[in-house]
Design a protein around this motif. Structure first.
Motif, PDB file in Angstrom:
ATOM      1  N   ARG A 113       0.882  -1.154   0.002  1.00 54.20           N
ATOM      2  CA  ARG A 113      -0.022  -0.041   0.035  1.00 54.20           C
ATOM      3  C   ARG A 113       0.882   1.290  -0.119  1.00 54.20           C
ATOM      4  NH1 ARG A 113      -5.203  -0.364   1.864  1.00 54.20           N
ATOM      5  NH2 ARG A 113      -4.863   1.681   3.218  1.00 54.20           N
ATOM      6  N   GLY A 114       1.936   1.214   0.451  1.00 50.61           N
ATOM      7  CA  GLY A 114       3.204   2.231   0.371  1.00 50.61           C
ATOM      8  C   GLY A 114       3.650   2.498  -0.734  1.00 50.61           C
ATOM      9  N   GLN A 115       3.562   1.729  -1.922  1.00 47.12           N
ATOM     10  CA  GLN A 115       4.126   1.614  -2.947  1.00 47.12           C
ATOM     11  C   GLN A 115       3.346   2.480  -4.013  1.00 47.12           C
ATOM     12  OE1 GLN A 115       4.909  -1.787  -5.494  1.00 47.12           O
ATOM     13  NE2 GLN A 115       6.480  -0.540  -6.574  1.00 47.12           N
ATOM     14  N   PRO A 134       1.050  12.884 -13.535  1.00 49.05           N
ATOM     15  CA  PRO A 134       0.456  11.920 -13.236  1.00 49.05           C
ATOM     16  C   PRO A 134      -0.516  11.541 -12.272  1.00 49.05           C
ATOM     17  CG  PRO A 134       2.762  11.565 -12.671  1.00 49.05           C
ATOM     18  CD  PRO A 134       2.407  12.827 -12.858  1.00 49.05           C
ATOM     19  N   LEU A 135      -1.646  10.796 -12.513  1.00 52.41           N
ATOM     20  CA  LEU A 135      -2.402  10.204 -11.415  1.00 52.41           C
ATOM     21  C   LEU A 135      -1.652   9.056 -10.646  1.00 52.41           C
ATOM     22  CD1 LEU A 135      -5.203  10.134 -10.137  1.00 52.41           C
ATOM     23  CD2 LEU A 135      -5.923   8.326 -11.751  1.00 52.41           C
ATOM     24  N   LEU A 136      -1.616   9.415  -9.382  1.00 49.67           N
ATOM     25  CA  LEU A 136      -0.942   8.287  -8.357  1.00 49.67           C
ATOM     26  C   LEU A 136      -2.073   7.544  -7.727  1.00 49.67           C
ATOM     27  CD1 LEU A 136       2.173  10.425  -7.136  1.00 49.67           C
ATOM     28  CD2 LEU A 136       1.829   9.165  -9.279  1.00 49.67           C
ATOM     29  N   TYR A 137      -1.692   6.344  -7.211  1.00 47.70           N
ATOM     30  CA  TYR A 137      -2.118   5.444  -6.377  1.00 47.70           C
ATOM     31  C   TYR A 137      -1.556   5.133  -5.047  1.00 47.70           C
ATOM     32  CZ  TYR A 137      -5.832   2.007  -4.831  1.00 47.70           C
ATOM     33  OH  TYR A 137      -6.757   1.324  -4.185  1.00 47.70           O
ATOM     34  N   ALA A 138      -1.602   5.483  -3.874  1.00 44.35           N
ATOM     35  CA  ALA A 138      -0.863   4.838  -2.781  1.00 44.35           C
ATOM     36  C   ALA A 138      -1.855   4.884  -1.450  1.00 44.35           C
ATOM     37  CB  ALA A 138       0.178   6.100  -2.631  1.00 44.35           C
ATOM     38  N   HIS A 139      -1.666   3.931  -0.586  1.00 44.49           N
ATOM     39  CA  HIS A 139      -2.263   3.927   0.529  1.00 44.49           C
ATOM     40  C   HIS A 139      -3.808   3.979   0.188  1.00 44.49           C
ATOM     41  CE1 HIS A 139       1.090   4.394   3.088  1.00 44.49           C
ATOM     42  NE2 HIS A 139       1.437   5.705   2.587  1.00 44.49           N
ATOM     43  N   GLY A 140      -3.952   3.006  -0.824  1.00 51.91           N
ATOM     44  CA  GLY A 140      -5.575   2.657  -1.096  1.00 51.91           C
ATOM     45  C   GLY A 140      -6.398   3.817  -1.625  1.00 51.91           C
ATOM     46  N   ASP A 141      -5.565   4.867  -2.070  1.00 49.78           N
ATOM     47  CA  ASP A 141      -6.370   6.091  -2.578  1.00 49.78           C
ATOM     48  C   ASP A 141      -5.663   6.651  -3.728  1.00 49.78           C
ATOM     49  OD1 ASP A 141      -8.661   7.742  -2.619  1.00 49.78           O
ATOM     50  OD2 ASP A 141      -8.000   8.655  -0.630  1.00 49.78           O
ATOM     51  N   PHE A 142      -6.508   7.305  -4.593  1.00 48.19           N
ATOM     52  CA  PHE A 142      -5.959   7.938  -5.801  1.00 48.19           C
ATOM     53  C   PHE A 142      -5.471   9.546  -5.070  1.00 48.19           C
ATOM     54  CE2 PHE A 142      -9.126   5.448  -7.601  1.00 48.19           C
ATOM     55  CZ  PHE A 142      -8.122   4.830  -8.668  1.00 48.19           C
ATOM     56  N   THR A 143      -4.304   9.897  -5.640  1.00 48.07           N
ATOM     57  CA  THR A 143      -3.835  11.405  -5.123  1.00 48.07           C
ATOM     58  C   THR A 143      -2.979  11.641  -6.568  1.00 48.07           C
ATOM     59  OG1 THR A 143      -2.274  12.252  -3.639  1.00 48.07           O
ATOM     60  CG2 THR A 143      -1.616   9.973  -4.349  1.00 48.07           C
ATOM     61  N   GLY A 144      -2.148  12.664  -5.972  1.00 49.79           N
ATOM     62  CA  GLY A 144      -1.201  13.342  -7.270  1.00 49.79           C
ATOM     63  C   GLY A 144       0.028  14.103  -6.570  1.00 49.79           C
ATOM     64  N   LEU A 145       0.860  14.439  -7.416  1.00 47.51           N
ATOM     65  CA  LEU A 145       2.099  15.056  -6.942  1.00 47.51           C
ATOM     66  C   LEU A 145       2.017  16.251  -6.178  1.00 47.51           C
ATOM     67  CD1 LEU A 145       4.251  14.789 -10.231  1.00 47.51           C
ATOM     68  CD2 LEU A 145       4.150  13.342  -8.287  1.00 47.51           C
ATOM     69  N   CYS A 146       0.908  17.057  -6.626  1.00 41.79           N
ATOM     70  CA  CYS A 146       0.714  18.338  -5.584  1.00 41.79           C
ATOM     71  C   CYS A 146       0.259  17.814  -4.408  1.00 41.79           C
ATOM     72  CB  CYS A 146      -0.462  19.233  -6.486  1.00 41.79           C
ATOM     73  SG  CYS A 146       0.420  19.880  -8.005  1.00 41.79           S
ATOM     74  N   ALA A 147      -0.743  17.032  -4.473  1.00 39.17           N
ATOM     75  CA  ALA A 147      -1.321  16.641  -2.845  1.00 39.17           C
ATOM     76  C   ALA A 147      -0.097  16.056  -2.054  1.00 39.17           C
ATOM     77  CB  ALA A 147      -2.459  15.563  -2.955  1.00 39.17           C
ATOM     78  N   VAL A 148       0.839  15.356  -2.809  1.00 36.13           N
ATOM     79  CA  VAL A 148       1.751  14.761  -1.727  1.00 36.13           C
ATOM     80  C   VAL A 148       2.869  15.839  -1.421  1.00 36.13           C
ATOM     81  CG1 VAL A 148       3.919  13.342  -2.175  1.00 36.13           C
ATOM     82  CG2 VAL A 148       1.835  12.414  -3.095  1.00 36.13           C
ATOM     83  N   ALA A 149       2.899  16.808  -2.190  1.00 35.71           N
ATOM     84  CA  ALA A 149       3.883  17.980  -2.079  1.00 35.71           C
ATOM     85  C   ALA A 149       3.432  18.882  -0.859  1.00 35.71           C
ATOM     86  CB  ALA A 149       4.153  19.036  -3.096  1.00 35.71           C
ATOM     87  N   GLN A 150       2.054  18.811  -0.947  1.00 35.32           N
ATOM     88  CA  GLN A 150       1.278  19.847   0.314  1.00 35.32           C
ATOM     89  C   GLN A 150       1.339  18.964   1.552  1.00 35.32           C
ATOM     90  OE1 GLN A 150      -2.557  20.770  -1.345  1.00 35.32           O
ATOM     91  NE2 GLN A 150      -1.691  21.868  -2.610  1.00 35.32           N
TER      92      GLN A 150
END
Ligand SMILES: Cc1cc2nc3c(=O)[nH]c(=O)nc-3n(C[C@H](O)[C@H](O)[C@H](O)COP(=O)(O)O)c2cc1C
Length: 175
Positions: free
Chosen positions: A21-23, A155-171
């Motif tokens: 899930r962390g990948q 890109p659209l990312l998937y991590a920890h069972g949810d969709f996310t994106g680079l901006c969300a990760v950066a925030q």
């Protein structure tokens, strides 16, 4: 090897799934024509294999309906979804029945007639070169014959069972 740090053998499938899930992965949609018409499914088990020759590797569950149609020589298209395409990812992961999946997003055809998604970060048109059966999954080696890219570079990312994106990760990192 510190044996105490290893999970017990009978606990491994659950801890392995949990660890994965962390990948964080880029979300893809694989499309191909089958005898039943255009078919597609969401996949994150997609990796670049080599640049020369241009090749990708994809792991597809044997239970996926398009699996039996992806035999050596079969044409297919792999789209790297853009950040705004999470609805398409959900639809092609089973939220929509197969006959309604192509109703979301704008779909063109590549030179081989396979569905190609407008606005994806990239689309790779190719053919199945090799197919290796591994327990629950088939590993497909795909020879890439054409590439399309778009101005949507995130890109659209998937991590920890949810969709996310680079901006969300950066925030999340900035918080
Ligand atoms: C984020 C995400 C990633 C997925 N990655 C894969 C994958 O790499 N390989 C796979 O076989 N299924 C994967 N799946 C599951 C398939 O998308 C799902 O089982 C789909 O419904 C299969 O198509 P079908 O309904 O036509 O059989 C993934 C699902 C999600 C939500």
């Amino acid at each position: 090897v510190n044996a105490a740090a290893l999970p017990r053998a009978d606990a491994l499938p659950a801890s392995f799934r949990n660890a994965l899930r962390g990948q964080a992965s880029t979300v893809c949609v694989i499309t191909a024509h089958t005898p039943f018409g255009a078919h597609g499914m969401t996949a994150t088990a997609v990796m670049s294999l080599s640049v020369d020759p241009p090749a990708l590797a994809i792991a597809i569950n044997r239970t996926a309906r398009m699996n039996p149609h992806l035999q050596p020589g079969a044409p297919l298209c792999v789209q790297l979804l853009a950040e705004h395409q999470a609805d398409i990812a959900r639809g092609f992961a089973g939220a929509l029945p197969q006959e309604r999946r192509f109703s979301i997003g704008h779909w063109d055809r590549d030179a081989w007639g396979e569905p190609v998604l407008a606005g994806a970060v990239a689309s790779f048109s190719g053919t199945v070169d090799q197919r290796i059966e591994l327990a629950t999954h088939s590993l497909l080696i795909v020879q890439v014959r054409a590439v399309r890219t778009s101005t949507h570079t995130r890109p659209l990312l998937y991590a920890h069972g949810d969709f996310t994106g680079l901006c969300a990760v950066a925030q999340e990192c900035a918080a």
